[in-house]
Design a protein around this motif. Structure first.
Motif, short mmCIF file in Angstrom:
data_model
loop_
_atom_site.label_atom_id
_atom_site.label_comp_id
_atom_site.label_asym_id
_atom_site.label_seq_id
_atom_site.Cartn_x
_atom_site.Cartn_y
_atom_site.Cartn_z
N MET A 33 0.84 -1.20 0.00
CA MET A 33 0.00 0.00 0.00
C MET A 33 0.88 1.25 0.00
O MET A 33 1.74 1.39 0.86
N PRO A 34 0.69 2.17 -0.97
CA PRO A 34 1.49 3.39 -0.96
C PRO A 34 1.17 4.25 0.25
O PRO A 34 0.04 4.26 0.74
N SER A 35 2.17 4.98 0.73
CA SER A 35 1.96 5.84 1.88
C SER A 35 1.65 7.25 1.41
O SER A 35 2.33 7.81 0.55
N HIS A 36 0.59 7.82 1.96
CA HIS A 36 0.17 9.18 1.61
C HIS A 36 0.52 10.10 2.78
O HIS A 36 0.15 9.84 3.92
N ALA A 37 1.20 11.19 2.50
CA ALA A 37 1.53 12.16 3.54
C ALA A 37 0.33 13.08 3.76
O ALA A 37 -0.28 13.55 2.80
N PRO A 38 -0.03 13.34 5.01
CA PRO A 38 -1.17 14.23 5.25
C PRO A 38 -0.80 15.69 5.05
O PRO A 38 0.35 16.09 5.20
N ARG A 39 -1.80 16.47 4.70
CA ARG A 39 -1.68 17.93 4.69
C ARG A 39 -2.25 18.43 6.02
O ARG A 39 -3.33 18.00 6.44
N ALA A 77 -5.15 4.18 4.07
CA ALA A 77 -5.73 3.07 3.31
C ALA A 77 -6.87 3.53 2.40
O ALA A 77 -7.10 2.93 1.35
N LEU A 78 -7.58 4.58 2.79
CA LEU A 78 -8.75 5.02 2.03
C LEU A 78 -8.47 6.24 1.16
O LEU A 78 -9.37 6.73 0.47
N ALA A 79 -7.24 6.74 1.17
CA ALA A 79 -6.94 8.02 0.52
C ALA A 79 -7.07 7.98 -1.00
O ALA A 79 -7.24 9.03 -1.62
N ASN A 80 -6.99 6.81 -1.61
CA ASN A 80 -7.17 6.74 -3.06
C ASN A 80 -8.62 6.95 -3.46
O ASN A 80 -8.91 7.34 -4.60
N ASP A 81 -9.54 6.68 -2.54
CA ASP A 81 -10.96 6.76 -2.84
C ASP A 81 -11.65 7.95 -2.19
O ASP A 81 -12.71 8.38 -2.63
N TYR A 82 -11.06 8.47 -1.13
CA TYR A 82 -11.68 9.53 -0.34
C TYR A 82 -10.71 10.68 -0.10
O TYR A 82 -9.49 10.48 -0.05
N ARG A 83 -11.25 11.83 0.08
CA ARG A 83 -10.56 12.92 0.76
C ARG A 83 -10.86 12.72 2.24
O ARG A 83 -12.01 12.88 2.68
N HIS A 103 -5.49 -2.14 11.93
CA HIS A 103 -5.19 -3.40 11.26
C HIS A 103 -6.08 -3.61 10.04
O HIS A 103 -7.21 -3.11 9.98
N ALA A 104 -5.57 -4.39 9.10
CA ALA A 104 -6.22 -4.54 7.79
C ALA A 104 -7.63 -5.09 7.90
O ALA A 104 -8.52 -4.66 7.15
N ASP A 105 -7.87 -6.03 8.82
CA ASP A 105 -9.21 -6.62 8.90
C ASP A 105 -10.23 -5.60 9.38
O ASP A 105 -11.38 -5.58 8.91
N GLN A 106 -9.83 -4.72 10.31
CA GLN A 106 -10.75 -3.68 10.76
C GLN A 106 -10.94 -2.61 9.69
O GLN A 106 -12.06 -2.13 9.47
N ILE A 107 -9.86 -2.21 9.04
CA ILE A 107 -9.97 -1.23 7.95
C ILE A 107 -10.92 -1.73 6.88
O ILE A 107 -11.72 -0.96 6.32
N GLU A 108 -10.88 -3.03 6.60
CA GLU A 108 -11.74 -3.59 5.57
C GLU A 108 -13.22 -3.46 5.94
O GLU A 108 -14.08 -3.30 5.07
#
Length: 292
Positions: free
Chosen positions: A1-7, A55-61, A276-281
């Protein structure tokens, strides 16, 4: 999973005692009309959601505020303002700053109370509401447990010592690696001289202690009404070992809400961290299932 830096940014809000600044971290495309607001628990910060937001940054702001008095936000001049109606008003200001008409909501503990308060208002901006281990009724043992530590000054020689203390009052969050726990703990600490202290305003403890049976009953009634009035979809997440959200309250919530379902996470109390991935899912599937 790519890491996104927050603003990192902030918005100016208003309380009866004056102006205050609410900080927030933001992930994902700032032009994305799909906005997810994630709001933390009583003494924590918006950085609790770094893993979920990434984890959700590709789909959401994804926007994660530090509720006033916590994290990087300023402290209120009058601690009597540390109440849900003030927090709801601040979130309305934040959503206006974001320039969107609707948002999805993820609220852990206090963040869920704020979400319920906003969700039940006419013309609410909330479309989909995830309540993480919280409901209109909070069981007495949880209130007593929280009252034992909230607002009590603590001083630590190091980040590690501070993280150990935070674990001692938060072990119901469930198993985490040391790296995961440090990531959850460091934003809650600030340097002070040759040591570290908790970052939140200790006056939050006074506001917490000032509640009476009458104010609790009134607040519960308003939250039950808000939950029933919310026209969107609700997911209630409960930690299997939670002392704050009982199964009885969960069943009542399912009966009150218009479009609700529930998920219970085994081996966790109050509250699941969604690191954790299972909760994020669980969150991803809820929001994707109801995407426009």
């Amino acid at each position: 999973m790519p890491s996104h830096a927050p603003r990192l940014s902030n918005v100016q809000c208003l309380s009866p005692s004056g102006l205050h600044r609410m900080a927030y971290a933001e992930w994902g495309d700032p032009e994305n009309p799909r906005v997810l607001v994630c709001v933390h628990g009583l003494t924590r910060s918006g950085r609790d959601f770094d893993a979920l937001a990434n984890a959700l940054a590709n789909d959401y702001r994804v926007v994660c505020p530090d509720v006033v008095g916590r994290g990087q936000s300023s402290w209120l001049l009058n601690p009597a303002g540390y109440v849900v109606p003030q927090y709801v008003a601040d979130m309305v200001t934040l959503i206006a700053r974001l320039g969107v008409a609707t948002v999805d909501w993820f609220g852990t503990s206090m963040g869920g109370l704020i979400g319920m308060g906003l969700a039940g208002l006419p013309d609410t901006p909330i479309r989909n509401l995830l309540l993480n281990d919280v409901g209109p009724h909070i069981d007495a043992p949880a209130l007593a447990r929280i009252g034992q530590y909230v607002g009590i000054p603590k001083r630590f020689a190091s980040i590690d010592e501070g993280a150990d203390y935070i674990w001692s009052i938060s072990s119901a969050f469930g198993p985490h690696t040391r790296q995961e726990w440090l990531a959850l703990s460091e934003p809650l600490l600030k340097a002070d001289g040759d040591g570290y202290v908790l970052r939140y305003d200790p006056s939050i403890g006074a506001a917490f202690s000032a509640v009476t049976p009458e104010t609790i009953a009134s607040g519960e009634a308003m939250l039950w009404a808000s939950l029933a009035a919310f026209p969107g979809r609700t997911l209630i997440v409960r930690g299997e070992q939670s002392d704050l959200l009982s199964r009885t309250t969960l069943d009542q919530m399912l009966a009150h809400a218009q479009h609700a379902r529930a998920v219970e996470i085994p081996g966790v109390g109050h509250a699941p961290t969604f690191v954790h991935a299972d909760q994020i899912e669980i969150a991803r599937r809820f929001y994707e299932g109801y995407a426009d």
